[in-house]
Structures are given as structure tokens and as C-alpha cells.
Design a protein around this motif. Structure first.
Motif, PDB file in Angstrom:
ATOM      1  N   ASN A  80       0.818  -1.212   0.000  1.00 43.71           N
ATOM      2  CA  ASN A  80       0.000   0.000   0.000  1.00 43.71           C
ATOM      3  C   ASN A  80       0.856   1.268   0.000  1.00 43.71           C
ATOM      4  O   ASN A  80       0.404   2.315  -0.461  1.00 43.71           O
ATOM      5  CB  ASN A  80      -0.956  -0.006   1.187  1.00 43.71           C
ATOM      6  CG  ASN A  80      -2.114  -0.986   0.983  1.00 43.71           C
ATOM      7  OD1 ASN A  80      -2.349  -1.465  -0.130  1.00 43.71           O
ATOM      8  ND2 ASN A  80      -2.803  -1.306   2.061  1.00 43.71           N
ATOM      9  N   ALA A  81       2.062   1.184   0.487  1.00 47.37           N
ATOM     10  CA  ALA A  81       2.946   2.351   0.474  1.00 47.37           C
ATOM     11  C   ALA A  81       3.422   2.681  -0.945  1.00 47.37           C
ATOM     12  O   ALA A  81       3.731   3.835  -1.253  1.00 47.37           O
ATOM     13  CB  ALA A  81       4.157   2.110   1.369  1.00 47.37           C
ATOM     14  N   GLN A  82       3.467   1.644  -1.799  1.00 49.93           N
ATOM     15  CA  GLN A  82       3.917   1.819  -3.181  1.00 49.93           C
ATOM     16  C   GLN A  82       2.762   1.837  -4.178  1.00 49.93           C
ATOM     17  O   GLN A  82       2.996   1.909  -5.393  1.00 49.93           O
ATOM     18  CB  GLN A  82       4.891   0.691  -3.556  1.00 49.93           C
ATOM     19  CG  GLN A  82       6.157   0.665  -2.734  1.00 49.93           C
ATOM     20  CD  GLN A  82       7.006   1.902  -2.949  1.00 49.93           C
ATOM     21  OE1 GLN A  82       7.101   2.442  -4.060  1.00 49.93           O
ATOM     22  NE2 GLN A  82       7.633   2.374  -1.870  1.00 49.93           N
ATOM     23  N   ASN A  83       1.517   1.757  -3.670  1.00 47.50           N
ATOM     24  CA  ASN A  83       0.330   1.739  -4.541  1.00 47.50           C
ATOM     25  C   ASN A  83       0.423   0.637  -5.599  1.00 47.50           C
ATOM     26  O   ASN A  83       0.019   0.835  -6.751  1.00 47.50           O
ATOM     27  CB  ASN A  83       0.143   3.096  -5.243  1.00 47.50           C
ATOM     28  CG  ASN A  83      -0.323   4.183  -4.310  1.00 47.50           C
ATOM     29  OD1 ASN A  83      -0.493   3.946  -3.107  1.00 47.50           O
ATOM     30  ND2 ASN A  83      -0.510   5.371  -4.827  1.00 47.50           N
ATOM     31  N   THR A  84       0.931  -0.510  -5.194  1.00 42.34           N
ATOM     32  CA  THR A  84       1.211  -1.572  -6.150  1.00 42.34           C
ATOM     33  C   THR A  84       0.665  -2.910  -5.664  1.00 42.34           C
ATOM     34  O   THR A  84       0.787  -3.242  -4.476  1.00 42.34           O
ATOM     35  CB  THR A  84       2.727  -1.679  -6.398  1.00 42.34           C
ATOM     36  OG1 THR A  84       3.209  -0.429  -6.902  1.00 42.34           O
ATOM     37  CG2 THR A  84       3.037  -2.763  -7.424  1.00 42.34           C
ATOM     38  N   VAL A  85       0.097  -3.658  -6.590  1.00 40.79           N
ATOM     39  CA  VAL A  85      -0.334  -5.028  -6.342  1.00 40.79           C
ATOM     40  C   VAL A  85       0.501  -5.939  -7.237  1.00 40.79           C
ATOM     41  O   VAL A  85       0.863  -5.565  -8.349  1.00 40.79           O
ATOM     42  CB  VAL A  85      -1.846  -5.207  -6.598  1.00 40.79           C
ATOM     43  CG1 VAL A  85      -2.209  -4.902  -8.047  1.00 40.79           C
ATOM     44  CG2 VAL A  85      -2.309  -6.591  -6.206  1.00 40.79           C
ATOM     45  N   TYR A  86       0.820  -7.124  -6.706  1.00 39.27           N
ATOM     46  CA  TYR A  86       1.681  -8.069  -7.408  1.00 39.27           C
ATOM     47  C   TYR A  86       0.970  -9.396  -7.623  1.00 39.27           C
ATOM     48  O   TYR A  86       0.071  -9.767  -6.873  1.00 39.27           O
ATOM     49  CB  TYR A  86       2.951  -8.332  -6.596  1.00 39.27           C
ATOM     50  CG  TYR A  86       3.735  -7.093  -6.259  1.00 39.27           C
ATOM     51  CD1 TYR A  86       3.586  -6.477  -5.019  1.00 39.27           C
ATOM     52  CD2 TYR A  86       4.631  -6.545  -7.161  1.00 39.27           C
ATOM     53  CE1 TYR A  86       4.309  -5.338  -4.703  1.00 39.27           C
ATOM     54  CE2 TYR A  86       5.363  -5.405  -6.852  1.00 39.27           C
ATOM     55  CZ  TYR A  86       5.185  -4.806  -5.614  1.00 39.27           C
ATOM     56  OH  TYR A  86       5.912  -3.678  -5.305  1.00 39.27           O
ATOM     57  N   LEU A  87       1.419 -10.116  -8.637  1.00 40.27           N
ATOM     58  CA  LEU A  87       0.995 -11.494  -8.828  1.00 40.27           C
ATOM     59  C   LEU A  87       2.246 -12.309  -9.124  1.00 40.27           C
ATOM     60  O   LEU A  87       2.820 -12.204 -10.208  1.00 40.27           O
ATOM     61  CB  LEU A  87      -0.010 -11.631  -9.973  1.00 40.27           C
ATOM     62  CG  LEU A  87      -0.598 -13.028 -10.141  1.00 40.27           C
ATOM     63  CD1 LEU A  87      -1.487 -13.386  -8.935  1.00 40.27           C
ATOM     64  CD2 LEU A  87      -1.395 -13.154 -11.439  1.00 40.27           C
ATOM     65  N   GLN A  88       2.680 -13.082  -8.130  1.00 45.16           N
ATOM     66  CA  GLN A  88       3.819 -13.982  -8.305  1.00 45.16           C
ATOM     67  C   GLN A  88       3.304 -15.273  -8.921  1.00 45.16           C
ATOM     68  O   GLN A  88       2.445 -15.941  -8.335  1.00 45.16           O
ATOM     69  CB  GLN A  88       4.498 -14.265  -6.976  1.00 45.16           C
ATOM     70  CG  GLN A  88       5.681 -15.221  -7.068  1.00 45.16           C
ATOM     71  CD  GLN A  88       6.844 -14.642  -7.839  1.00 45.16           C
ATOM     72  OE1 GLN A  88       7.210 -13.488  -7.643  1.00 45.16           O
ATOM     73  NE2 GLN A  88       7.432 -15.450  -8.707  1.00 45.16           N
ATOM     74  N   MET A  89       3.817 -15.608 -10.079  1.00 43.79           N
ATOM     75  CA  MET A  89       3.354 -16.765 -10.833  1.00 43.79           C
ATOM     76  C   MET A  89       4.476 -17.796 -10.893  1.00 43.79           C
ATOM     77  O   MET A  89       5.500 -17.561 -11.542  1.00 43.79           O
ATOM     78  CB  MET A  89       2.942 -16.342 -12.245  1.00 43.79           C
ATOM     79  CG  MET A  89       2.030 -15.125 -12.273  1.00 43.79           C
ATOM     80  SD  MET A  89       1.822 -14.424 -13.931  1.00 43.79           S
ATOM     81  CE  MET A  89       0.646 -15.572 -14.624  1.00 43.79           C
TER      82      MET A  89
END
Length: 121
Positions: A74-83
Motif C-alpha cells: 500500500n505504500a507503493q500503490n502496487t499489487v503483485y501477482l507472483q506466478m
């Protein structure tokens, strides 16, 4: 204006890994659930994974359970998807999406432009 920008797609061999990222601007990122979808036919999208605003709820499609992990910063405004342990059938265009609320998302209102994932056998 809300903008979602995905990155991290590419081409890998079966069994390989990729990490998708999606950075959001134009809204308070930490207030909203986020999701990842993949393209199907026409304009339809198929659910892959989602994460609540506080990161505690993370449902997955059955086809990716145990292989994919969704997370957010939330501090980087980023969501990730590790595949991980990618399969040829994972090949698709993947989109991130921003929900209407913290959880459940009550639908998704904004989508990114998509990033291509190609897995060769």
C-alpha cells in the motif's frame, strides 16, 4: 483520473516464474480491494486472484491455487501477482483491476491495459 499500469509479463518455459506488477494512481490505493484477471473470449475476463484492502483476504481461482500468490504494497500503490510453476495453459493477457470497496470488492471498476504472459512447453 484513475490509471492502472501493469508490467512484468513475458515469455517463459513451462515450470518457470514471472512476477506481474500493477501500480495505481488517481485514487487512495489502500482503501480498495484489487484483483487479477485473464482474458477470455471477446471482452470477457476470467478471475485469477484478489486481495482485500488490508491484504488479509486472498481468494484464488482453483486453477492457480498453490502456484500463484497475490500481494500488495500500500505504500507503493502496487499489487503483485507472483506466478510460479507456470503451465502452457496459463498463457494469456493478464489484467489488474481495482474494486469498488475494501472487501468484498463489490465489482471492479477500473482495469489496466493488460500484460501478455506466454508459457511454452
Amino acid at each position: 483520473q484513475v490509471h492502472l499500469a501493469e508490467s512484468g509479463g513475458g515469455s517463459v518455459q513451462a515450470g518457470g516464474s514471472l512476477r506481474l506488477s500493477c501500480t495505481v494512481s488517481g485514487r487512495t490505493f489502500s482503501d480498495y480491494a484489487m484483483g487479477w484477471f485473464r482474458h477470455t473470449s471477446g471482452n470477457a475476463r476470467k478471475f485469477v486472484a484478489a486481495i482485500s484492502a488490508n491484504g488479509l483476504a486472498t481468494p484464488y481461482a482453483d486453477s492457480v491455487k498453490g502456484r500463484f500468490t497475490i500481494s500488495r504494497d500500500n505504500a507503493q500503490n502496487t499489487v503483485y501477482l507472483q506466478m510460479n510453476m507456470l503451465k502452457p495453459e496459463d498463457t494469456d493477457v493478464y489484467y489488474c483491476a481495482a474494486g469498488r470497496g475494501p472487501w468484498p470488492p463489490a465489482g471492479y471498476v477500473y482495469y489496466g491495459q493488460g500484460t501478455q504472459v506466454t508459457v511454452s512447453s
